[in-house]
Design a protein around this motif. Structure first.
Motif, mmCIF file in Angstrom:
data_model
loop_
_atom_site.group_PDB
_atom_site.id
_atom_site.type_symbol
_atom_site.label_atom_id
_atom_site.label_comp_id
_atom_site.label_asym_id
_atom_site.label_seq_id
_atom_site.Cartn_x
_atom_site.Cartn_y
_atom_site.Cartn_z
ATOM 1 N N ALA A 142 0.835 -1.208 0.000
ATOM 2 C CA ALA A 142 0.000 0.000 0.000
ATOM 3 C C ALA A 142 0.869 1.257 0.000
ATOM 4 O O ALA A 142 0.583 2.230 -0.712
ATOM 5 C CB ALA A 142 -0.948 -0.003 1.197
ATOM 6 N N ALA A 143 1.965 1.227 0.794
ATOM 7 C CA ALA A 143 2.867 2.387 0.829
ATOM 8 C C ALA A 143 3.522 2.570 -0.538
ATOM 9 O O ALA A 143 3.688 3.704 -1.026
ATOM 10 C CB ALA A 143 3.922 2.198 1.910
ATOM 11 N N PHE A 144 3.871 1.452 -1.179
ATOM 12 C CA PHE A 144 4.478 1.544 -2.514
ATOM 13 C C PHE A 144 3.493 2.165 -3.513
ATOM 14 O O PHE A 144 3.839 3.097 -4.259
ATOM 15 C CB PHE A 144 4.924 0.143 -2.972
ATOM 16 N N LEU A 145 2.238 1.683 -3.491
ATOM 17 C CA LEU A 145 1.235 2.261 -4.411
ATOM 18 C C LEU A 145 1.049 3.746 -4.134
ATOM 19 O O LEU A 145 0.918 4.561 -5.056
ATOM 20 C CB LEU A 145 -0.110 1.541 -4.270
ATOM 21 N N ASP A 146 1.058 4.100 -2.841
ATOM 22 C CA ASP A 146 0.880 5.512 -2.478
ATOM 23 C C ASP A 146 2.038 6.346 -3.035
ATOM 24 O O ASP A 146 1.821 7.446 -3.555
ATOM 25 C CB ASP A 146 0.813 5.630 -0.953
ATOM 26 N N SER A 147 3.238 5.782 -2.979
ATOM 27 C CA SER A 147 4.405 6.532 -3.484
ATOM 28 C C SER A 147 4.343 6.703 -5.004
ATOM 29 O O SER A 147 5.002 7.557 -5.563
ATOM 30 C CB SER A 147 5.709 5.838 -3.073
ATOM 31 N N CYS A 148 3.528 5.875 -5.663
ATOM 32 C CA CYS A 148 3.339 5.999 -7.122
ATOM 33 C C CYS A 148 2.114 6.861 -7.442
ATOM 34 O O CYS A 148 1.754 7.026 -8.614
ATOM 35 C CB CYS A 148 3.142 4.624 -7.762
ATOM 36 N N GLY A 149 1.417 7.340 -6.427
ATOM 37 C CA GLY A 149 0.221 8.178 -6.651
ATOM 38 C C GLY A 149 -1.033 7.362 -6.924
ATOM 39 O O GLY A 149 -2.057 7.897 -7.378
ATOM 40 N N CYS A 150 -0.966 6.047 -6.656
ATOM 41 C CA CYS A 150 -2.091 5.167 -7.035
ATOM 42 C C CYS A 150 -3.216 5.077 -6.001
ATOM 43 O O CYS A 150 -4.186 4.358 -6.228
ATOM 44 C CB CYS A 150 -1.580 3.748 -7.315
ATOM 45 N N LEU A 151 -3.074 5.734 -4.859
ATOM 46 C CA LEU A 151 -4.160 5.656 -3.865
ATOM 47 C C LEU A 151 -4.912 6.988 -3.816
ATOM 48 O O LEU A 151 -4.361 8.010 -3.398
ATOM 49 C CB LEU A 151 -3.603 5.327 -2.472
ATOM 50 N N SER A 152 -6.161 6.959 -4.261
ATOM 51 C CA SER A 152 -6.978 8.179 -4.239
ATOM 52 C C SER A 152 -8.444 7.771 -4.216
ATOM 53 O O SER A 152 -8.767 6.566 -4.202
ATOM 54 C CB SER A 152 -6.717 9.023 -5.494
ATOM 55 N N SER B 278 -7.421 7.206 4.690
ATOM 56 C CA SER B 278 -7.069 8.631 4.544
ATOM 57 C C SER B 278 -7.047 9.043 3.074
ATOM 58 O O SER B 278 -7.175 10.226 2.765
ATOM 59 C CB SER B 278 -5.723 8.922 5.206
ATOM 60 N N ARG B 279 -6.879 8.084 2.175
ATOM 61 C CA ARG B 279 -6.862 8.405 0.730
ATOM 62 C C ARG B 279 -8.227 8.181 0.063
ATOM 63 O O ARG B 279 -8.366 8.262 -1.153
ATOM 64 C CB ARG B 279 -5.818 7.544 0.005
ATOM 65 N N ASN B 280 -9.237 7.812 0.853
ATOM 66 C CA ASN B 280 -10.604 7.562 0.330
ATOM 67 C C ASN B 280 -10.674 6.458 -0.720
ATOM 68 O O ASN B 280 -11.452 6.540 -1.685
ATOM 69 C CB ASN B 280 -11.220 8.850 -0.236
ATOM 70 N N VAL B 281 -9.850 5.439 -0.525
ATOM 71 C CA VAL B 281 -9.851 4.286 -1.436
ATOM 72 C C VAL B 281 -11.069 3.406 -1.125
ATOM 73 O O VAL B 281 -11.479 3.293 0.024
ATOM 74 C CB VAL B 281 -8.536 3.483 -1.227
ATOM 75 N N SER B 282 -11.652 2.763 -2.150
ATOM 76 C CA SER B 282 -12.665 1.724 -1.936
ATOM 77 C C SER B 282 -11.995 0.359 -2.067
ATOM 78 O O SER B 282 -11.056 0.195 -2.850
ATOM 79 C CB SER B 282 -13.787 1.823 -2.974
ATOM 80 N N VAL B 283 -12.511 -0.587 -1.312
ATOM 81 C CA VAL B 283 -11.934 -1.935 -1.315
ATOM 82 C C VAL B 283 -12.999 -2.933 -1.778
ATOM 83 O O VAL B 283 -14.177 -2.786 -1.448
ATOM 84 C CB VAL B 283 -11.444 -2.275 0.124
#
Ligand SMILES: C[C@H]1O[C@@H](n2cnc3c(O)ncnc32)[C@H](O)[C@@H]1O
Ligand SMILES: [Zn+2]
Length: 440
Positions: A238-248, A269-274
């Protein structure tokens, strides 16, 4: 029972009478553009006399059309092709080698079959990641349901592959947008952190932002994925995806079984749906269940999906609701976790929110995506608690009528053209396996 033989046509006003909604007999009026104009106990004569089609829903429960937030529809052709295997071997030894032989025609018929199965079991929207997605979109358009399509973007760190995937994604998105069909939406689909390079993920994140479309990805399905990500990138997935801008707020992350508490908070905190996929997770023995309580505490929008037919092996969202509720209770040893009403919300309003469709509830002013469930079936009797019966006891087989965007897709358990689709899908699936076994 539906009066009027042309009831399958769109653009006909409809009056659904005596449907059970929230335990009360209610009527629903649907206008010529497929919008619910009125719903309630006292709407009556004026709408009934205006309607071109009367649907008598006496003895039926009306629920919103179900929303399947993670699948690979055309994998219906691979149902029963590779079972009882470990996930990475299943993918790399059986599924990917077969998928290398797929054609657009296969995906068209596989998606026709999947759409048919979804309609039969009360699903009116789904979120799809696969290949030859223009063909998938044609199939869904004909079937009358809603879907969001993304090309499964896989570059395995190869710059050449990445360019091809970027081109395929751009082509699909501009095609779907050009159709201007409110039932069909486009998304960007980086397959997973372990199959897409940092550069590929960064491109997907930016494209989703500029095009204002969903980003659909597999995340932390197995423990091996988490270990591999830490080894390769020095971060959990998840941290890796966040560093790529993929969590929104555009992101829909499927599986998420191996998220830790910090990752759950990050997604919140990024308002992601699961998307929770309990059948697939159990069948592929991923060894951990979605951390439902931690995600809920973090305010994450939690939805439900079947995954593809090769890891489920069906597309019945009623089964999925039940498995979600049971798996959470069993794995986390908590009898009160994920009660029936939450499973129902995951499969309806939460799913609609994640896909950005204004369905998921039966409400005035919203598109009419409505499913009628026959209560004259043993698993619906007695009805102490309607939501309990829907989640824990009945299955997709109890669905009698399906309406999507105001159009009747199934009435009296009959879907026009079903026999042709079943025959053709069987033929196409056999030919695909034959081609894979005897390459030219
Ligand atoms: C789009 C690609 O995704 C593959 N796929 C199907 N199910 C899964 C799963 O559970 N985890 C990872 N990848 C999956 C599908 O076969 C396509 O290749
Ligand atoms: Zn999947």
């Amino acid at each position: 029972m539906t009066e009027n033989t042309d009831s399958y046509e769109q653009n006909r006003t409809k009056f659904i009478q005596n449907a059970l909604i929230d335990g009360k007999k209610q009527n629903i009026y649907i206008d010529e553009s497929g919008i619910i104009r009125s719903v309630g106990t006292d709407i009556g004569k004026e709408f009934r006399s205006e309607a071109e089609c009367i649907i008598d829903a006496s003895g039926m429960v009306a629920i919103p059309g179900l929303v399947n937030t993670h699948t690979h529809a055309a994998m219906s052709l691979l149902r029963g092709y590779a079972d009882d295997m470990h996930l990475q071997e299943w993918l790399s030894e059986k599924i990917w080698p077969l998928e290398a032989h797929l054609t657009g025609e296969d995906v068209y018929w596989g998606t026709k079959l999947a759409s048919l199965e979804m309609i039969r079991s009360g699903t009116t929207s789904f979120n799809d990641m696969y290949f030859f997605m223009k063909d998938a979109a044609r199939a869904v358009d004909e079937s009358g349901i809603r879907a969001t399509f993304c090309h499964g973007f896989i570059d395995f760190d190869s710059p050449e592959k990445r360019e091809n995937e970027i081109a395929a994604t751009k082509d699909l998105v501009s095609h779907i947008k050009s159709l201007q069909n409110p039932r069909l939406k486009a998304a960007v689909g980086p397959h997973a952190p372990y199959t897409v390079s940092r550069e590929g993920l960064e491109w997907c994140a930016e494209f989703s932002e500029t095009e204002d479309i969903m980003l659909h990805i597999h995340l932390s399905e197995t423990e091996g994925e988490v270990e591999g990500c830490i080894e390769k990138h020095g971060m959990r997935p998840a941290a890796f995806l966040d560093s790529c801008g993929c969590l929104s707020e555009h992101t829909l992350a499927a599986h998420c079984c191996w998220l830790d508490d910090d990752e759950c908070r990050l997604l919140g905190s990024r308002n992601v749906s699961v998307s929770h996929n309990p059948s697939s997770n159990m069948k592929l023995a991923v060894k951990r269940a979605l951390p439902y309580q931690a995600l809920k505490d973090a305010g994450v929008n939690i939805t439900l999906g079947t995954d593809g037919c090769s890891s489920n092996n069906n597309l019945d969202m009623f089964e999925e609701m039940k498995f979600a509720a049971l798996l959470q209770k069993f794995f986390w040893n908590s009898d009160t976790l994920l009660p029936a009403d939450e499973a129902f919300s995951m499969a309806t309003s939460n799913g609609a929110k994640a896909l950005g469709v204004s369905t998921g509830t039966i409400q005035e002013g919203l598109p009419a995506d409505i499913v009628l469930i026959d209560t004259a079936t043993p698993s619906m009797v007695p009805m102490h608690n309607c939501v309990s019966n829907i989640v824990y006891s009945c299955s997709g087989g109890a669905v009698d009528t399906v309406i999507c965007d105001g159009r009747i897709l199934m009435s009296d358990k009959t879907i026009p053209g079903e026999a042709e689709i079943l025959g053709k899908a069987q033929e196409i699936a056999s030919q695909l396996v034959e081609r894979a076994n005897n390459p030219q």
